[in-house]
Design an enzyme around this catalytic site. Structure first.
Site, PDB file in Angstrom:
ATOM      1  N   ARG A  98      -3.346   7.077  17.454  1.00  0.00           N
ATOM      2  CA  ARG A  98      -2.956   5.808  17.431  1.00  0.00           C
ATOM      3  C   ARG A  98      -2.849   6.277  19.096  1.00  0.00           C
ATOM      4  O   ARG A  98      -2.305   5.862  19.461  1.00  0.00           O
ATOM      5  CB  ARG A  98      -1.293   6.114  16.861  1.00  0.00           C
ATOM      6  CG  ARG A  98      -0.453   6.932  16.859  1.00  0.00           C
ATOM      7  CD  ARG A  98       0.431   6.595  16.415  1.00  0.00           C
ATOM      8  NE  ARG A  98       2.003   5.683  17.008  1.00  0.00           N
ATOM      9  CZ  ARG A  98       2.291   5.310  16.296  1.00  0.00           C
ATOM     10  NH1 ARG A  98       3.073   5.635  15.010  1.00  0.00           N
ATOM     11  NH2 ARG A  98       3.332   3.975  16.704  1.00  0.00           N
ATOM     12  N   PHE A 125      -6.770   2.529   5.085  1.00  0.00           N
ATOM     13  CA  PHE A 125      -6.984   0.676   5.000  1.00  0.00           C
ATOM     14  C   PHE A 125      -6.470  -0.029   5.640  1.00  0.00           C
ATOM     15  O   PHE A 125      -6.538  -1.353   5.230  1.00  0.00           O
ATOM     16  CB  PHE A 125      -4.643   1.277   5.078  1.00  0.00           C
ATOM     17  CG  PHE A 125      -4.522   1.900   5.974  1.00  0.00           C
ATOM     18  CD1 PHE A 125      -4.717   0.935   7.215  1.00  0.00           C
ATOM     19  CD2 PHE A 125      -4.218   3.093   6.431  1.00  0.00           C
ATOM     20  CE1 PHE A 125      -3.618   1.312   8.694  1.00  0.00           C
ATOM     21  CE2 PHE A 125      -3.775   3.739   7.800  1.00  0.00           C
ATOM     22  CZ  PHE A 125      -3.596   2.115   9.213  1.00  0.00           C
ATOM     23  N   LYS A 151       2.273   4.072   1.601  1.00  0.00           N
ATOM     24  CA  LYS A 151       2.680   4.952   2.827  1.00  0.00           C
ATOM     25  C   LYS A 151       2.767   6.340   2.419  1.00  0.00           C
ATOM     26  O   LYS A 151       3.144   7.315   2.161  1.00  0.00           O
ATOM     27  CB  LYS A 151       4.101   4.422   3.465  1.00  0.00           C
ATOM     28  CG  LYS A 151       4.224   4.457   5.065  1.00  0.00           C
ATOM     29  CD  LYS A 151       5.538   3.910   5.347  1.00  0.00           C
ATOM     30  CE  LYS A 151       5.451   4.433   6.982  1.00  0.00           C
ATOM     31  NZ  LYS A 151       5.312   5.403   7.396  1.00  0.00           N
ATOM     32  N   ARG A 207      -2.544   9.261  12.046  1.00  0.00           N
ATOM     33  CA  ARG A 207      -3.204   7.956  11.616  1.00  0.00           C
ATOM     34  C   ARG A 207      -4.349   8.163  12.913  1.00  0.00           C
ATOM     35  O   ARG A 207      -4.108   8.729  13.649  1.00  0.00           O
ATOM     36  CB  ARG A 207      -2.023   6.926  12.525  1.00  0.00           C
ATOM     37  CG  ARG A 207      -2.260   5.331  13.108  1.00  0.00           C
ATOM     38  CD  ARG A 207      -2.127   4.328  11.880  1.00  0.00           C
ATOM     39  NE  ARG A 207      -2.934   3.459  11.763  1.00  0.00           N
ATOM     40  CZ  ARG A 207      -2.695   2.124  11.864  1.00  0.00           C
ATOM     41  NH1 ARG A 207      -1.147   2.560  12.776  1.00  0.00           N
ATOM     42  NH2 ARG A 207      -2.661   0.706  12.351  1.00  0.00           N
ATOM     43  N   GLU A 211       0.691  -1.223   0.045  1.00  0.00           N
ATOM     44  CA  GLU A 211       0.255   0.357  -0.109  1.00  0.00           C
ATOM     45  C   GLU A 211       1.092   1.373   0.362  1.00  0.00           C
ATOM     46  O   GLU A 211       1.616   1.122   0.131  1.00  0.00           O
ATOM     47  CB  GLU A 211      -0.768   0.383   1.002  1.00  0.00           C
ATOM     48  CG  GLU A 211      -1.912  -1.060   1.517  1.00  0.00           C
ATOM     49  CD  GLU A 211      -2.654  -1.174   2.665  1.00  0.00           C
ATOM     50  OE1 GLU A 211      -3.537  -1.973   2.967  1.00  0.00           O
ATOM     51  OE2 GLU A 211      -2.359  -0.186   3.682  1.00  0.00           O
ATOM     52  N   GLU A 270      -5.234   7.020   7.271  1.00  0.00           N
ATOM     53  CA  GLU A 270      -4.309   8.461   7.546  1.00  0.00           C
ATOM     54  C   GLU A 270      -5.067   9.558   7.630  1.00  0.00           C
ATOM     55  O   GLU A 270      -5.388   9.371   6.050  1.00  0.00           O
ATOM     56  CB  GLU A 270      -2.927   7.740   6.738  1.00  0.00           C
ATOM     57  CG  GLU A 270      -1.583   8.174   6.861  1.00  0.00           C
ATOM     58  CD  GLU A 270      -1.003   7.645   8.374  1.00  0.00           C
ATOM     59  OE1 GLU A 270       0.054   8.470   9.117  1.00  0.00           O
ATOM     60  OE2 GLU A 270      -1.633   7.109   9.107  1.00  0.00           O
TER      61      GLU A 270
END
Length: 440
Positions: free
Chosen positions: A268, A338, A248, A253, A246, A298
């Protein structure tokens, strides 16, 4: 349960720095706590009557607390301020004032854990005209019934600064020991709920109750993290020759939770960022088809002129309490999904990655330039991977994230089933020619 039991434990915890001694003190406290009080005791042990992921404050600051102490002790506000300058700590100040208070409270009864918990947790809900005076009155009422030691920790809890050296990370072993469980069992339950009060309450009822805890909308799940790989050879070897690659992204996050019309955004670190990104709430609500869902992704800042991602430092400028609408126009954002952890009442974290990805794509209606599923390539072909890596860099992203096709979502873990692949930068031989001293 009397609050004095808690205050005495807090005092002992403050006086020791030994991990083992602190652990033993917490174990002893949990063993003597009635099951119906466990949740309140854990929250108060952590210094706030709500989970850490809930962004709340009592709204009672130093000035209001001085007035509450003045009312409860009978000392003038001037005297309270004078003593505060001497001791420098509100807890010690409360202890001193209540030890020598000038007025006696008639018909007072011992403070209970529930009374302290309910009063402090109600403070953020007191709003509107006269709310400051009403908050002062509520705190003063608690202090009027408190012993000097109880007052010390009541005021610190109101301020959100308990100072006893107990953080969430210390509770795992104590809960496990107190209720005869393995630390790993307690940790796993926490990773799914991020709420040790909830975990301790279930643990007190036994292993079976603890195992019932799971992913719930509105409770952030500790995110799965990626390891750094040296190169593509290592990645292909670890993933068995083939994986999902994927883009990045370099952003924040964000774990998005949807429950009907309600949407939460958690980082996160389980911080609630919902209020900081109002321009993302409606798009997420419309994009996620199920009534209930938890997705992982993200959040990236985008240059409004070029449409390319902006540096990470730019998206951080969106973290604010004021001028949110103005800055949202200056720094637009996109949310790339994701992974998916929950759809409806079905928890998906134990499914293989490939199945979760398929369900994610089915559950999302993409909103161009706002909410999208991150681009992915499933392959074991080196040339295709290298071309995809170059494409990611040209788009302004960091590189690729490689994932094992059969990997489950391992909450709170950093393992070699998610691997970062970044371009190898040219090394430079440099000589330091000077330096500037830092500040702070």
């Amino acid at each position: 349960m009397r609050y004095s039991v808690l205050a005495e434990a807090f005092e002992k915890l403050e006086q020791t720095s030994s991990y083992l001694q602190k652990n033993a003190l917490i174990v002893d406290l949990l063993k003597k706590t009635p099951k119906e009080e466990i949740r309140r005791v854990i929250y108060l042990l952590l210094g706030r009557p709500w989970p850490t992921y809930i962004s709340k404050e009592t709204g009672v600051g130093p000035q209001q607390l001085k007035k509450a102490l003045s009312l409860a002790s009978g000392y003038t506000l001037q005297k309270v301020e004078e003593l505060m300058r001497e001791v420098g700590d509100f807890g010690k100040l409360a202890f001193q004032l209540l030890s020598k208070k000038k007025q006696v409270t008639l018909f007072s009864k011992p403070l209970t854990v529930q009374e302290v918990f309910d009063t402090i947790s109600s403070l953020p809900e007191i709003t509107g005209e006269g709310s400051v005076d009403r908050k002062i009155a509520e705190v003063s009422k608690l202090l009027s019934s408190a012993s000097p030691l109880e007052a010390k920790f009541v005021v610190r809890t109101v301020l959100g600064d308990l100072r006893i050296g107990v953080a969430e990370g210390r509770l795992r072993d104590a809960i496990a020991t107190a209720f005869g469980l393995a630390p790993e069992e307690v940790e796993h339950a926490y990773m799914l709920t991020t709420d040790y009060a909830l975990v301790a309450e279930a643990a007190a009822k036994g292993r079976e109750e603890l195992q019932k805890l799971g992913v719930t909308v509105g409770h952030p799940v500790s995110p799965m993290l990626a390891q750094r790989a040296e190169d593509l050879d290592e990645i292909l070897e670890r993933l068995g020759g083939k994986g999902a690659f994927e883009l990045k992204l370099d952003g924040i996050r964000i774990q998005a939770h949807k429950d009907g019309q309600k949407v939460w955004l958690f980082t996160r670190r389980m911080e609630d960022y919902t209020s900081m990104f109002p321009d993302l709430i409606d798009p997420i609500r419309r994009s996620l088809k199920p009534e209930q869902a938890i997705v992982d992704g993200e959040l990236v800042a985008v240059d409004p002129r070029t449409g390319k991602p902006m540096p990470f430092q730019e998206v951080l400028k969106r973290r604010r309490k004021y001028d949110i609408e103005k800055v949202s126009k200056e720094i637009p954002i996109r949310y790339y999904l994701f992974d998916v952890l929950l759809l409806g009442d079905r928890c998906l974290i134990d499914l293989p990655y490939t199945e979760r990805r398929k369900l994610l794509e089915q559950a999302v209606t993409e909103i161009p330039e706002k909410v999208m599923v991150v681009e992915q390539l499933v392959t074991g072909d080196r040339k295709q991977i290298e071309e995809f890596l170059n494409k990611s860099i040209q788009m302004g992203h960091e590189g690729l994230l490689a994932k094992a096709l059969n990997s489950t979502y391992r909450a709170g873990r950093r393992e070699f089933v998610w691997l970062k692949l970044k371009p190898v930068l040219e090394t430079l031989d440099l000589v330091v020619g000077g330096a500037l001293s830092g500040k702070g």
